[in-house]
Design an enzyme around this catalytic site. Structure first.
Site, PDB file in Angstrom:
ATOM      1  N   ASP A 193     -11.292   2.968   3.850  1.00 39.15           N
ATOM      2  CA  ASP A 193     -11.666   1.547   3.816  1.00 39.15           C
ATOM      3  C   ASP A 193     -13.182   1.382   3.717  1.00 39.15           C
ATOM      4  OD1 ASP A 193      -9.691  -0.374   3.672  1.00 39.15           O
ATOM      5  OD2 ASP A 193      -9.189  -0.278   5.797  1.00 39.15           O
ATOM      6  N   GLN A 232      -4.712  -1.007   9.617  1.00 36.50           N
ATOM      7  CA  GLN A 232      -4.616  -2.377   9.106  1.00 36.50           C
ATOM      8  C   GLN A 232      -5.172  -3.375  10.117  1.00 36.50           C
ATOM      9  OE1 GLN A 232      -3.446  -3.275   5.939  1.00 36.50           O
ATOM     10  NE2 GLN A 232      -4.185  -5.297   6.500  1.00 36.50           N
ATOM     11  N   LYS A 249       0.842  -1.203   0.000  1.00 33.87           N
ATOM     12  CA  LYS A 249       0.000   0.000   0.000  1.00 33.87           C
ATOM     13  C   LYS A 249       0.877   1.253   0.000  1.00 33.87           C
ATOM     14  CE  LYS A 249      -3.865  -2.369   2.185  1.00 33.87           C
ATOM     15  NZ  LYS A 249      -4.543  -2.751   3.423  1.00 33.87           N
TER      16      LYS A 249
END
Ligand code: NAD
Length: 287
Positions: free
Chosen positions: A120, A97, A53
């Protein structure tokens, strides 16, 4: 002839277009869009995901802000970091994460992220917006799954889509997006009766189960589009482990009209949509 839905190639094309849009954003606002990535602990898979990422964020010209915290970080410290990132005007997107260590309540942390920076798309405000069809930030893996289905067939209208899996991060949002594409959507899960028979009625089958090679030939209607979201590691002879999907590709591919590989299907699309969500969040905040 079965079409291979190449997520790696489509993600690369997306990143090419994003690079230009990011340059335009930077010229206009005097700063690049910023994505903050928070990793707690040393989970090996998470380290690989975060590494990819960060690399791709920088490759498209965005600013990557990394926070790597010790495995014993407390919930209060993580919440305080999220508060600081929420308040930072140069941070457009915040990604924490998962999985988080056991001492931290993941829902509490995800719910603390400003919905406007929730790239997200997991915050209840964004999940609610998706459910009512209002514009918001949409989870990346579902966006990638639908983009690949549309690569096979740009107009999905009227198709019977069966989604196996009802998680909040994949199954449910995929189903919502397919409903927006005018599919007739069935959500199947671990309690569904005659799963294979139901799947054989699907023009579009999305597997988001987390069980290696679960979907076999008798799940596939001839000519169906098959999107495999699963990422599972199977032990192999050299001990390194091999990545496989939820679909038995070799068995399903000859029947399908189009199918995603694993790896190289939905996985790369997830990161491409994370970048596109970050740019979108930046534009909305700057507007
Ligand atoms: P999850 O465990 O939260 O949900 C799995 C779902 O599958 C559940 O809703 C469950 O009802 C269903 N299920 C389990 N066993 C079943 C059975 N025997 N029959 C029918 N349904 C069954 O998992 P998740 O987070 O939704 O992830 C699903 C898969 O997608 C995993 O392999 C995960 O690694 C992968 N994933 C991939 C990406 C990506 O970027 N490609 C992103 C997220 C998740």
């Amino acid at each position: 002839m079965t079409t291979l839905l190449d997520g790696k190639a489509l993600a690369q094309t997306m990143r090419g277009a994003l690079k230009e849009e990011v340059a335009a954003f930077t010229a206009r606002h005097g700063r690049p869009p910023g994505l903050a990535v928070v990793l707690v602990g040393h989970d090996p898979a998470s380290q690989v995901y975060v590494g990819s990422k960060v690399k791709q964020t920088e490759e498209v010209g965005m600013r990557s802000i990394e926070h790597r915290l010790a495995a014993d970080t407390g919930e209060a410290a993580l919440l305080a970091l999220v508060d600081r990132l929420n308040a930072d005007p140069e941070v457009d997107g915040i990604l924490v994460q998962l999985p988080l260590p056991v001492q931290i309540d993941a829902d509490k942390v995800l719910n603390r992220i400003d919905p406007a920076k929730d790239v997200d798309g997991f915050h209840p405000v964004n999940a609610g917006k998706l459910a009512i069809g209002a514009p918001g930030l949409v989870p990346c893996t579902p966006l990638g799954s639908v983009a690949l289905a549309k690569l096979a067939q740009p107009d999905l209208s009227g198709l019977h889509a069966v989604v196996i899996g009802r998680s909040n991060i994949v199954g449910k949002p995929v189903a919502q997006l397919l409903l927006q594409e005018n599919c007739t959507v069935t959500i199947a899960h671990s309690r569904t009766r005659d799963l294979a028979g139901l799947c054989r009625t699907a023009d579009l089958l999305v597997a988001a189960i987390g069980r290696p090679l679960f979907v076999t030939a008798n799940f596939i209607k001839p000519g169906a589009i098959v999107i495999d979201v699963g990422i599972n590691r199977l032990a192999d002879a050299d001990g390194k482990g091999k990545l496989v999907g939820d679909v038995d590709f070799a068995a399903a591919a000859p029947l399908a009209s189009a199918i995603t590989p694993v790896p190289g299907g939905v996985g790369p699309m997830t990161i491409a949509f994370l970048l596109s969500n970050t740019l979108r969040a930046g534009r909305l905040r700057a507007a």
